[in-house]
Scaffold this motif. Structure first.
Motif, PDB file in Angstrom:
ATOM      1  N   ILE A 207      16.479 -81.998-121.342  1.00  0.00           N
ATOM      2  CA  ILE A 207      17.630 -82.890-121.076  1.00  0.00           C
ATOM      3  C   ILE A 207      18.638 -82.831-122.232  1.00  0.00           C
ATOM      4  O   ILE A 207      18.254 -82.912-123.402  1.00  0.00           O
ATOM      5  N   THR A 208      19.907 -82.672-121.888  1.00  0.00           N
ATOM      6  CA  THR A 208      20.991 -82.740-122.886  1.00  0.00           C
ATOM      7  C   THR A 208      22.107 -83.614-122.289  1.00  0.00           C
ATOM      8  O   THR A 208      22.003 -84.041-121.141  1.00  0.00           O
ATOM      9  N   ILE A 209      23.175 -83.785-123.038  1.00  0.00           N
ATOM     10  CA  ILE A 209      24.273 -84.607-122.484  1.00  0.00           C
ATOM     11  C   ILE A 209      24.967 -83.873-121.325  1.00  0.00           C
ATOM     12  O   ILE A 209      25.715 -84.490-120.574  1.00  0.00           O
ATOM     13  N   ARG A 210      24.715 -82.579-121.199  1.00  0.00           N
ATOM     14  CA  ARG A 210      25.372 -81.831-120.112  1.00  0.00           C
ATOM     15  C   ARG A 210      24.513 -81.750-118.843  1.00  0.00           C
ATOM     16  O   ARG A 210      24.910 -81.148-117.863  1.00  0.00           O
ATOM     17  N   THR A 211      23.323 -82.373-118.887  1.00  0.00           N
ATOM     18  CA  THR A 211      22.439 -82.289-117.712  1.00  0.00           C
ATOM     19  C   THR A 211      23.085 -82.985-116.518  1.00  0.00           C
ATOM     20  O   THR A 211      23.438 -84.160-116.598  1.00  0.00           O
ATOM     21  N   LYS A 212      23.204 -82.236-115.443  1.00  0.00           N
ATOM     22  CA  LYS A 212      23.870 -82.795-114.244  1.00  0.00           C
ATOM     23  C   LYS A 212      22.849 -83.152-113.164  1.00  0.00           C
ATOM     24  O   LYS A 212      23.022 -84.127-112.441  1.00  0.00           O
ATOM     25  N   ALA A 213      21.812 -82.346-113.060  1.00  0.00           N
ATOM     26  CA  ALA A 213      20.835 -82.615-111.993  1.00  0.00           C
ATOM     27  C   ALA A 213      19.495 -81.993-112.336  1.00  0.00           C
ATOM     28  O   ALA A 213      19.406 -81.065-113.154  1.00  0.00           O
ATOM     29  N   LEU A 214      18.470 -82.526-111.688  1.00  0.00           N
ATOM     30  CA  LEU A 214      17.120 -81.970-111.781  1.00  0.00           C
ATOM     31  C   LEU A 214      16.744 -81.496-110.376  1.00  0.00           C
ATOM     32  O   LEU A 214      16.896 -82.254-109.411  1.00  0.00           O
TER      33      LEU A 214
ATOM     34  N   THR B  55       4.945 -87.650-109.563  1.00  0.00           N
ATOM     35  CA  THR B  55       6.075 -88.270-108.865  1.00  0.00           C
ATOM     36  C   THR B  55       6.669 -89.442-109.648  1.00  0.00           C
ATOM     37  O   THR B  55       7.891 -89.518-109.845  1.00  0.00           O
ATOM     38  N   LYS B  56       5.785 -90.325-110.091  1.00  0.00           N
ATOM     39  CA  LYS B  56       6.270 -91.515-110.801  1.00  0.00           C
ATOM     40  C   LYS B  56       7.087 -91.094-112.033  1.00  0.00           C
ATOM     41  O   LYS B  56       8.190 -91.593-112.273  1.00  0.00           O
ATOM     42  N   GLU B  57       6.544 -90.130-112.787  1.00  0.00           N
ATOM     43  CA  GLU B  57       7.205 -89.703-114.026  1.00  0.00           C
ATOM     44  C   GLU B  57       8.567 -89.051-113.739  1.00  0.00           C
ATOM     45  O   GLU B  57       9.558 -89.316-114.422  1.00  0.00           O
ATOM     46  N   ILE B  58       8.600 -88.201-112.728  1.00  0.00           N
ATOM     47  CA  ILE B  58       9.868 -87.505-112.415  1.00  0.00           C
ATOM     48  C   ILE B  58      10.921 -88.526-111.993  1.00  0.00           C
ATOM     49  O   ILE B  58      12.078 -88.471-112.444  1.00  0.00           O
ATOM     50  N   LEU B  59      10.533 -89.461-111.152  1.00  0.00           N
ATOM     51  CA  LEU B  59      11.508 -90.473-110.704  1.00  0.00           C
ATOM     52  C   LEU B  59      11.985 -91.323-111.876  1.00  0.00           C
ATOM     53  O   LEU B  59      13.180 -91.642-111.988  1.00  0.00           O
ATOM     54  N   GLU B  60      11.063 -91.667-112.774  1.00  0.00           N
ATOM     55  CA  GLU B  60      11.447 -92.491-113.938  1.00  0.00           C
ATOM     56  C   GLU B  60      12.422 -91.747-114.845  1.00  0.00           C
ATOM     57  O   GLU B  60      13.394 -92.327-115.343  1.00  0.00           O
ATOM     58  N   ILE B  61      12.159 -90.451-115.067  1.00  0.00           N
ATOM     59  CA  ILE B  61      13.052 -89.664-115.946  1.00  0.00           C
ATOM     60  C   ILE B  61      14.469 -89.669-115.374  1.00  0.00           C
ATOM     61  O   ILE B  61      15.451 -89.892-116.094  1.00  0.00           O
ATOM     62  N   CYS B  62      14.568 -89.423-114.064  1.00  0.00           N
ATOM     63  CA  CYS B  62      15.910 -89.343-113.461  1.00  0.00           C
ATOM     64  C   CYS B  62      16.625 -90.686-113.558  1.00  0.00           C
ATOM     65  O   CYS B  62      17.827 -90.736-113.839  1.00  0.00           O
ATOM     66  N   LYS B  63      15.864 -91.745-113.339  1.00  0.00           N
ATOM     67  CA  LYS B  63      16.474 -93.078-113.393  1.00  0.00           C
ATOM     68  C   LYS B  63      16.942 -93.390-114.822  1.00  0.00           C
ATOM     69  O   LYS B  63      18.090 -93.774-115.061  1.00  0.00           O
ATOM     70  N   LYS B  64      16.024 -93.175-115.757  1.00  0.00           N
ATOM     71  CA  LYS B  64      16.325 -93.525-117.155  1.00  0.00           C
ATOM     72  C   LYS B  64      17.532 -92.750-117.701  1.00  0.00           C
ATOM     73  O   LYS B  64      18.374 -93.305-118.410  1.00  0.00           O
ATOM     74  N   HIS B  65      17.617 -91.452-117.369  1.00  0.00           N
ATOM     75  CA  HIS B  65      18.678 -90.612-117.940  1.00  0.00           C
ATOM     76  C   HIS B  65      19.867 -90.440-116.988  1.00  0.00           C
ATOM     77  O   HIS B  65      20.748 -89.620-117.244  1.00  0.00           O
ATOM     78  N   ASN B  66      19.810 -91.173-115.872  1.00  0.00           N
ATOM     79  CA  ASN B  66      20.923 -91.107-114.916  1.00  0.00           C
ATOM     80  C   ASN B  66      21.192 -89.672-114.446  1.00  0.00           C
ATOM     81  O   ASN B  66      22.329 -89.197-114.472  1.00  0.00           O
ATOM     82  N   ILE B  67      20.127 -89.007-114.067  1.00  0.00           N
ATOM     83  CA  ILE B  67      20.223 -87.614-113.612  1.00  0.00           C
ATOM     84  C   ILE B  67      20.047 -87.598-112.090  1.00  0.00           C
ATOM     85  O   ILE B  67      19.133 -88.234-111.560  1.00  0.00           O
ATOM     86  N   VAL B  68      20.917 -86.862-111.423  1.00  0.00           N
ATOM     87  CA  VAL B  68      20.784 -86.741-109.962  1.00  0.00           C
ATOM     88  C   VAL B  68      19.541 -85.912-109.647  1.00  0.00           C
ATOM     89  O   VAL B  68      19.303 -84.874-110.264  1.00  0.00           O
ATOM     90  N   LEU B  69      18.765 -86.386-108.681  1.00  0.00           N
ATOM     91  CA  LEU B  69      17.540 -85.680-108.302  1.00  0.00           C
ATOM     92  C   LEU B  69      17.741 -84.964-106.966  1.00  0.00           C
ATOM     93  O   LEU B  69      18.098 -85.581-105.956  1.00  0.00           O
TER      94      LEU B  69
END
Ligand SMILES: Cc1ncc(COP(=O)(O)O)c(C=O)c1O
Length: 381
Positions: free
Chosen positions: A123-130, A142-156
């Motif tokens: 993850i960097t400031i340029r991360t747009k999506a996972l 699943t839980k971890e992936i969803l949490e990462i996207c939520k925490k870092h505001n990354i589109v999944l």
């Protein structure tokens, strides 16, 4: 015991025996050739039972659905996408076509899908999506992936190419991300020779997705009687599955549970008999009640042993197949982007062998196959 056949194929596409007469009945209607005709609409309804909403659009392929997803996110040169390297080129191409930088994350040691720890490191400031690939129609971490996207505001984005009819607990795969893509290619559990679907779970992307799917026009407003003409409103592509393929897909979707249940049963029989091979350093996938039985694999300790099994099984009339060559080691990526090291991904690239798994695999053929593998495990090491 050897079955009464000289060849056990790795895959046979599912074809319902009544499909030819169904096609004969519907093919003489002009509707059979209509763009977004009755079968296109019917698929949306059929899939909504599984997805729980109708923001699902049959596309010419999963590749196309991923490309539309990249358009929806307005990916620009320099935007970064985190994805596994253990996947098909389409997962990456969709974003590379828009100039994105690929940040490959490694997979879990025990299963070839994204490792959340490795994802975090990318993850960097340029991360747009996972992009999260559900390998073999199974979701892990699943839980971890969803949490990462939520925490870092990354589109999944879920690349659920292989996941038709699969679940995580009670939730359908394809409904966890903001956008998801599935495949109805002939190699998948069920399909129409070539097809896919884009699922728009996050409503903020809905209107844009509809524009991009319809050549960048607002045709859906016109069809819904909201405008008297439609016009070019954004960039876009033709993301509509042709009606004759919609007809085949719609007919086959009625048998999704039957097809997936048969595959699940075959998967569990393999697992029951072959998971003890762990004692001989041959791993299997992980049991998952929500999986759709898309892939059963054996993981050998290296490429040489894997290929020995593959060749010996071919001599017995059994066709097996390897799977992805990791993208980070591909000629296209490694020449232009340099060296990346992903030890777990490389382990799966070198050692994984997929066993025959399809609707037409008979119980006695599967037992023969299992016996041959057990026999080989006595002699190859
Ligand atoms: C993970 C993954 N994503 C995308 C695709 C592309 O699917 P399609 O052939 O429907 O374009 C595939 C193809 O098998 C795949 O394995």
């Amino acid at each position: 015991m050897k079955p009464n056949t000289s060849h056990i194929p790795f895959n046979l596409p599912y074809i319902h025996p009544d499909l030819p007469s169904f096609i004969k009945d519907v093919a003489s209607s002009h509707n059979f050739f209509r763009n977004q005709g009755p079968f296109y609409q019917k698929i949306k309804q059929q899939l909504s039972q599984w997805i729980k909403h109708t923001n699902i659009f049959p596309t010419p392929s999963c590749t196309n659905a991923l490309e539309i997803a990249a358009m929806v996110l307005d990916i620009k040169p320099g935007d970064e996408i985190i994805l596994p390297s253990y996947t098909f080129s389409s997962t990456a191409n969709a974003f590379v076509l828009r100039g994105a930088v690929l940040r490959f994350a490694d997979v879990l040691p025990h299963f070839p899908s994204l490792d959340p720890l490795s994802v975090k490191q990318q993850i960097t400031i340029r991360t747009k999506a996972l992009v999260w690939v559900h390998y073999g129609g199974q979701a892990t971490a699943t839980k971890e992936i969803l949490e990462i996207c939520k925490k870092h505001n990354i589109v999944l984005i879920e690349d659920a190419a292989q996941a038709i009819g699969a679940y995580h607990n009670d939730t359908s795969l394809g409904t966890l991300g903001d956008l998801s893509a599935i495949s109805f290619h002939e190699t998948k559990n069920l399909g129409c020779a070539q097809g896919g679907a884009l699922i728009v779970n996050n409503p903020i992307f809905l209107e844009k997705a509809m524009h991009h799917l319809q050549c960048g026009t607002n045709r859906h407003d016109f069809m819904g009687g909201k405008t008297s003409a439609y016009t070019w409103v954004n960039k876009g592509s033709n993301g509509i599955l042709a009606e004759p393929l919609c007809a085949i897909l719609s007919f086959h979707l009625e048998y999704l549970d039957e097809v997936n249940n048969r595959r699940r049963k075959l998967w569990h029989t393999y697992y029951q008999h072959l998971s003890p091979l762990a004692d001989k350093n041959i791993q299997t996938g992980i049991a998952d009640s929500g999986g759709n039985g898309h892939i059963f694999y054996l993981l050998f300790s290296n490429r040489k042993i894997r290929d020995q099994y593959k060749n010996k099984l071919i001599d017995k009339g059994i066709q097996t197949t390897t799977h992805y060559e990791p993208l980070h080691k591909s000629p296209f990526f490694s020449i232009s982007q340099g060296r990346v090291v992903l030890p777990q991904t490389e382990k799966f690239g070198d050692g994984l062998l997929r066993l025959p798994l399809h609707h037409y695999l008979k119980d006695n053929e599967q037992m023969y196959l299992i016996e041959e593998i057990m026999r080989l495990s006595q002699s190859i090491n």
